[in-house]
Design a protein around this motif. Sequence first.
Motif, PDB file in Angstrom:
ATOM      1  N   ILE A 163       0.960  -0.645   0.148  1.00  0.00           N
ATOM      2  CA  ILE A 163      -0.426  -0.030   0.026  1.00  0.00           C
ATOM      3  C   ILE A 163       0.775   0.919   0.309  1.00  0.00           C
ATOM      4  O   ILE A 163       2.078   1.131   0.823  1.00  0.00           O
ATOM      5  N   GLY A 164       0.135   2.591  -0.839  1.00  0.00           N
ATOM      6  CA  GLY A 164       1.659   3.271  -1.280  1.00  0.00           C
ATOM      7  C   GLY A 164       2.169   3.537  -1.913  1.00  0.00           C
ATOM      8  O   GLY A 164       2.434   4.175  -2.389  1.00  0.00           O
ATOM      9  N   LYS A 165       2.485   2.348  -1.924  1.00  0.00           N
ATOM     10  CA  LYS A 165       3.326   2.222  -3.636  1.00  0.00           C
ATOM     11  C   LYS A 165       3.230   2.633  -4.996  1.00  0.00           C
ATOM     12  O   LYS A 165       2.096   2.116  -4.710  1.00  0.00           O
ATOM     13  N   MET A 166       4.501   2.752  -5.718  1.00  0.00           N
ATOM     14  CA  MET A 166       3.296   3.407  -7.581  1.00  0.00           C
ATOM     15  C   MET A 166       2.771   1.480  -7.882  1.00  0.00           C
ATOM     16  O   MET A 166       3.811   0.787  -7.717  1.00  0.00           O
ATOM     17  N   LYS A 167       2.173   2.021  -8.280  1.00  0.00           N
ATOM     18  CA  LYS A 167       1.231   0.633  -8.856  1.00  0.00           C
ATOM     19  C   LYS A 167       2.511  -0.162 -10.262  1.00  0.00           C
ATOM     20  O   LYS A 167       2.970  -1.516 -10.079  1.00  0.00           O
ATOM     21  N   VAL A 168       3.144   0.015 -11.275  1.00  0.00           N
ATOM     22  CA  VAL A 168       3.808  -0.260 -12.040  1.00  0.00           C
ATOM     23  C   VAL A 168       5.048  -0.810 -11.348  1.00  0.00           C
ATOM     24  O   VAL A 168       5.636  -1.531 -11.646  1.00  0.00           O
ATOM     25  N   LEU A 169       5.394  -0.174 -10.519  1.00  0.00           N
ATOM     26  CA  LEU A 169       6.963  -1.162  -9.370  1.00  0.00           C
ATOM     27  C   LEU A 169       6.489  -1.709  -8.790  1.00  0.00           C
ATOM     28  O   LEU A 169       7.229  -2.957  -8.786  1.00  0.00           O
ATOM     29  N   ALA A 170       5.406  -1.996  -8.155  1.00  0.00           N
ATOM     30  CA  ALA A 170       5.127  -2.943  -7.291  1.00  0.00           C
ATOM     31  C   ALA A 170       4.368  -4.106  -8.154  1.00  0.00           C
ATOM     32  O   ALA A 170       4.691  -5.581  -7.631  1.00  0.00           O
ATOM     33  N   LEU A 171       3.644  -3.827  -9.148  1.00  0.00           N
ATOM     34  CA  LEU A 171       4.174  -5.308 -10.487  1.00  0.00           C
ATOM     35  C   LEU A 171       4.819  -5.857 -10.480  1.00  0.00           C
ATOM     36  O   LEU A 171       4.934  -6.555 -10.758  1.00  0.00           O
ATOM     37  N   LYS A 172       5.515  -5.058 -11.009  1.00  0.00           N
ATOM     38  CA  LYS A 172       7.169  -5.164 -11.459  1.00  0.00           C
ATOM     39  C   LYS A 172       7.866  -6.750  -9.990  1.00  0.00           C
ATOM     40  O   LYS A 172       8.667  -7.762 -11.076  1.00  0.00           O
ATOM     41  N   GLU A 173       7.485  -5.923  -8.971  1.00  0.00           N
ATOM     42  CA  GLU A 173       7.889  -6.840  -7.653  1.00  0.00           C
ATOM     43  C   GLU A 173       7.109  -8.094  -8.254  1.00  0.00           C
ATOM     44  O   GLU A 173       8.039  -9.268  -7.960  1.00  0.00           O
ATOM     45  N   ASN A 174       6.404  -8.088  -8.238  1.00  0.00           N
ATOM     46  CA  ASN A 174       5.386  -9.494  -8.150  1.00  0.00           C
ATOM     47  C   ASN A 174       5.793  -9.980  -8.979  1.00  0.00           C
ATOM     48  O   ASN A 174       5.888 -11.378  -9.079  1.00  0.00           O
ATOM     49  N   ILE A 175       5.334  -9.528 -10.396  1.00  0.00           N
ATOM     50  CA  ILE A 175       5.780 -10.694 -11.573  1.00  0.00           C
ATOM     51  C   ILE A 175       7.406 -11.482 -11.528  1.00  0.00           C
ATOM     52  O   ILE A 175       7.318 -12.053 -11.783  1.00  0.00           O
ATOM     53  N   LYS A 176       8.428 -10.072 -10.504  1.00  0.00           N
ATOM     54  CA  LYS A 176       9.045 -10.871 -10.916  1.00  0.00           C
ATOM     55  C   LYS A 176       9.820 -11.860  -9.838  1.00  0.00           C
ATOM     56  O   LYS A 176      10.572 -12.595 -10.084  1.00  0.00           O
ATOM     57  N   LEU A 177       8.684 -11.899  -9.318  1.00  0.00           N
ATOM     58  CA  LEU A 177       8.925 -13.429  -7.966  1.00  0.00           C
ATOM     59  C   LEU A 177       8.278 -14.448  -7.869  1.00  0.00           C
ATOM     60  O   LEU A 177       8.520 -15.971  -7.776  1.00  0.00           O
ATOM     61  N   VAL A 178       7.743 -14.277  -9.594  1.00  0.00           N
ATOM     62  CA  VAL A 178       7.118 -15.290  -9.999  1.00  0.00           C
ATOM     63  C   VAL A 178       8.292 -15.730 -11.478  1.00  0.00           C
ATOM     64  O   VAL A 178       8.360 -16.748 -11.574  1.00  0.00           O
ATOM     65  N   ASP A 179       8.795 -14.995 -12.079  1.00  0.00           N
ATOM     66  CA  ASP A 179       9.659 -15.382 -12.675  1.00  0.00           C
ATOM     67  C   ASP A 179      10.497 -14.121 -13.259  1.00  0.00           C
ATOM     68  O   ASP A 179      10.082 -12.718 -13.851  1.00  0.00           O
ATOM     69  N   SER A 180      11.874 -14.344 -12.975  1.00  0.00           N
ATOM     70  CA  SER A 180      12.220 -13.487 -12.916  1.00  0.00           C
ATOM     71  C   SER A 180      12.720 -12.624 -14.427  1.00  0.00           C
ATOM     72  O   SER A 180      13.678 -12.253 -14.573  1.00  0.00           O
ATOM     73  N   ASN A 181      13.086 -13.999 -14.998  1.00  0.00           N
ATOM     74  CA  ASN A 181      13.468 -13.586 -16.596  1.00  0.00           C
ATOM     75  C   ASN A 181      12.235 -13.357 -17.164  1.00  0.00           C
ATOM     76  O   ASN A 181      12.708 -12.070 -18.957  1.00  0.00           O
ATOM     77  N   VAL A 182      10.646 -12.434 -17.287  1.00  0.00           N
ATOM     78  CA  VAL A 182      10.341 -11.543 -18.008  1.00  0.00           C
ATOM     79  C   VAL A 182      10.651 -10.051 -18.252  1.00  0.00           C
ATOM     80  O   VAL A 182      11.115  -9.561 -16.748  1.00  0.00           O
ATOM     81  N   LYS A 183      10.832  -9.382 -19.091  1.00  0.00           N
ATOM     82  CA  LYS A 183      11.827  -8.264 -18.864  1.00  0.00           C
ATOM     83  C   LYS A 183      10.292  -7.179 -18.511  1.00  0.00           C
ATOM     84  O   LYS A 183       9.299  -7.069 -19.877  1.00  0.00           O
ATOM     85  N   VAL A 184      10.451  -6.274 -17.773  1.00  0.00           N
ATOM     86  CA  VAL A 184       9.380  -5.191 -17.479  1.00  0.00           C
ATOM     87  C   VAL A 184       9.290  -4.209 -17.814  1.00  0.00           C
ATOM     88  O   VAL A 184      10.833  -3.724 -17.039  1.00  0.00           O
ATOM     89  N   ARG A 185       9.335  -3.254 -18.324  1.00  0.00           N
ATOM     90  CA  ARG A 185       9.579  -2.469 -18.752  1.00  0.00           C
ATOM     91  C   ARG A 185       7.983  -1.074 -17.950  1.00  0.00           C
ATOM     92  O   ARG A 185       6.954  -1.752 -18.522  1.00  0.00           O
ATOM     93  N   SER A 186       8.295  -0.192 -17.129  1.00  0.00           N
ATOM     94  CA  SER A 186       7.348   0.582 -16.137  1.00  0.00           C
ATOM     95  C   SER A 186       7.205   1.722 -16.634  1.00  0.00           C
ATOM     96  O   SER A 186       8.050   2.628 -17.191  1.00  0.00           O
TER      97      SER A 186
END
Lengths: 193, 67
Positions: free
Chosen positions: A62-85
């Motif tokens: 809560i309070g974080k930028m959504k795009v940054l938190a989503l990138k974190e959550n994606i990396k927890l599942v698969d660190s190979n996905v390249k995310v540009r936010s």
Amino acid sequence: MNYLEIRKRLKTKTVGIAGAGGLGSNSAMALARSGIGNLVIADFDTIDMSNLNRQYYFYEQIGKMKVLALKENIKLVDSNVKVRSFSIKLESHHITDIFKDCDVIIEAFDLQEMKDMLINTVLDKLPDIPLIVGSGMAGYGNNNLIKTVRSGNLYICGDQLSEVSDDNPPLAPRVGIVSMMQANQALEILLND
Amino acid sequence: MKIILNNRDEYFDEEEMTFEELLNIKNFTFKMLVTKLNDRLVKKEFRDSTIIKDGDNVTVLHLVSGG
């Protein structure tokens, strides 16, 4: 196509996601789990307590930028996905710049005016990129009203009916269904390409 | 005229009509619509001046808030 062939094909693909709320966060996670190579995600908002009823975020974010938190959550599942936010409130000229190299774009805004602006911009400026829009997912029940309608490169997922209001709030199941339909439609387009 | 409206055949006595007239006749009353004629987007401000004729393929989609 077997599982490894699907992963190999998706690894080379890029999906743009406009908005990181209920539709965007859930469809991004589904695409990440499926093996998508690249995600381009744009949203200007921060996570609020009220988002946790349907969006792919957690209490401590809560309070974080959504795009940054989503990138974190994606990396927890698969660190190979390249995310540009992009932490940005999207307007017409950003959309063309940010999403021009995507193979598919998923519309994941909240407000109908923003949905309309994105559709007009993409169909006008990026007409060769398939656009998958979510429209109509408020409330609960009515599973079988939710569908996908295609018109050329434009796909609309939802019941095209249920508008969010005080008496018809967005809830996890129907928002989740539509976000999964959008991700599923993206896979169909990318894998049949 | 005969047109295709949202993938279904529709018949009208009129030889032609504007997009706006079609929306009124078919009772599309939603605030926000995506309108396409022969797979080209018709922006809201051009619905009054866009003519629909026999054989046209017309798509009308509803946009509602939520996400």
